[in-house]
Design a protein around this motif. Structure first.
Motif, mmCIF file in Angstrom:
data_model
loop_
_atom_site.group_PDB
_atom_site.id
_atom_site.type_symbol
_atom_site.label_atom_id
_atom_site.label_comp_id
_atom_site.label_asym_id
_atom_site.label_seq_id
_atom_site.Cartn_x
_atom_site.Cartn_y
_atom_site.Cartn_z
ATOM 1 N N LYS A 137 0.837 -1.205 0.000
ATOM 2 C CA LYS A 137 0.000 0.000 0.000
ATOM 3 C C LYS A 137 0.869 1.251 0.000
ATOM 4 O O LYS A 137 0.588 2.211 -0.726
ATOM 5 C CB LYS A 137 -0.920 -0.008 1.222
ATOM 6 C CG LYS A 137 -1.911 1.121 1.237
ATOM 7 C CD LYS A 137 -2.849 1.004 2.427
ATOM 8 C CE LYS A 137 -3.828 2.147 2.452
ATOM 9 N NZ LYS A 137 -4.753 2.050 3.585
ATOM 10 N N ARG A 138 1.942 1.262 0.804
ATOM 11 C CA ARG A 138 2.851 2.414 0.831
ATOM 12 C C ARG A 138 3.500 2.629 -0.531
ATOM 13 O O ARG A 138 3.628 3.753 -1.001
ATOM 14 C CB ARG A 138 3.936 2.218 1.886
ATOM 15 C CG ARG A 138 3.494 2.584 3.283
ATOM 16 C CD ARG A 138 4.676 2.678 4.219
ATOM 17 N NE ARG A 138 5.376 1.407 4.391
ATOM 18 C CZ ARG A 138 5.095 0.515 5.323
ATOM 19 N NH1 ARG A 138 4.124 0.736 6.178
ATOM 20 N NH2 ARG A 138 5.784 -0.612 5.408
ATOM 21 N N ARG A 139 3.906 1.550 -1.172
ATOM 22 C CA ARG A 139 4.530 1.665 -2.499
ATOM 23 C C ARG A 139 3.540 2.196 -3.524
ATOM 24 O O ARG A 139 3.893 3.011 -4.371
ATOM 25 C CB ARG A 139 5.068 0.309 -2.953
ATOM 26 C CG ARG A 139 6.306 -0.105 -2.220
ATOM 27 C CD ARG A 139 6.816 -1.435 -2.731
ATOM 28 N NE ARG A 139 7.975 -1.864 -1.972
ATOM 29 C CZ ARG A 139 8.584 -3.014 -2.161
ATOM 30 N NH1 ARG A 139 8.134 -3.864 -3.086
ATOM 31 N NH2 ARG A 139 9.638 -3.335 -1.439
ATOM 32 N N GLN A 140 2.306 1.732 -3.461
ATOM 33 C CA GLN A 140 1.292 2.209 -4.397
ATOM 34 C C GLN A 140 1.011 3.690 -4.185
ATOM 35 O O GLN A 140 0.850 4.445 -5.149
ATOM 36 C CB GLN A 140 -0.002 1.408 -4.242
ATOM 37 C CG GLN A 140 0.098 -0.005 -4.774
ATOM 38 C CD GLN A 140 -1.132 -0.836 -4.456
ATOM 39 O OE1 GLN A 140 -1.922 -0.512 -3.580
ATOM 40 N NE2 GLN A 140 -1.299 -1.949 -5.169
ATOM 41 N N GLN A 141 0.953 4.127 -2.927
ATOM 42 C CA GLN A 141 0.729 5.544 -2.640
ATOM 43 C C GLN A 141 1.900 6.385 -3.118
ATOM 44 O O GLN A 141 1.702 7.463 -3.699
ATOM 45 C CB GLN A 141 0.514 5.762 -1.145
ATOM 46 C CG GLN A 141 -0.817 5.256 -0.645
ATOM 47 C CD GLN A 141 -0.942 5.353 0.872
ATOM 48 O OE1 GLN A 141 0.040 5.514 1.582
ATOM 49 N NE2 GLN A 141 -2.170 5.247 1.361
ATOM 50 N N ALA A 142 3.126 5.915 -2.917
ATOM 51 C CA ALA A 142 4.307 6.640 -3.381
ATOM 52 C C ALA A 142 4.309 6.744 -4.903
ATOM 53 O O ALA A 142 4.634 7.801 -5.457
ATOM 54 C CB ALA A 142 5.578 5.958 -2.890
ATOM 55 N N GLU A 143 3.937 5.682 -5.574
ATOM 56 C CA GLU A 143 3.876 5.695 -7.039
ATOM 57 C C GLU A 143 2.806 6.664 -7.523
ATOM 58 O O GLU A 143 3.013 7.402 -8.481
ATOM 59 C CB GLU A 143 3.594 4.281 -7.559
ATOM 60 C CG GLU A 143 3.503 4.181 -9.066
ATOM 61 C CD GLU A 143 4.823 4.402 -9.766
ATOM 62 O OE1 GLU A 143 4.797 4.674 -10.983
ATOM 63 O OE2 GLU A 143 5.880 4.331 -9.124
#
Length: 77
Positions: A33-39
């Motif tokens: 989820k953190r990676r998706q938000q950063a992307e």
């Protein structure tokens, strides 16, 4: 009696293993989820940058300059 104790220990061990696995799955979900938000934030910033560059190119074409205070475009003096 010993057999019952062994069964209970095996059940506790199984519950402990399941608990550890669920914790790892939860952590991986949070990381994803953190990676998706950063992307998503990166893409949004890139889109804003592209839009700003496009607006500046259009302003250069029609001989405008950007007001540093407001960010609006006006005719060059």
């Amino acid at each position: 009696m010993i057999a019952k104790l062994m069964v209970m220990l095996a059940a506790l061990a199984a519950l402990w293993i399941i608990s550890k696995l669920l914790t790892r799955i939860r952590e991986q979900g949070s990381e994803l989820k953190r990676r998706q938000q950063a992307e998503a934030l990166r893409k949004q910033a890139e889109a804003l940058k592209d839009e700003s560059e496009r607006a500046k190119r259009e302003a250069d074409i029609i001989d405008l300059e950007q007001d540093p205070e407001t960010g609006d475009f006006r005719e060059k003096r």
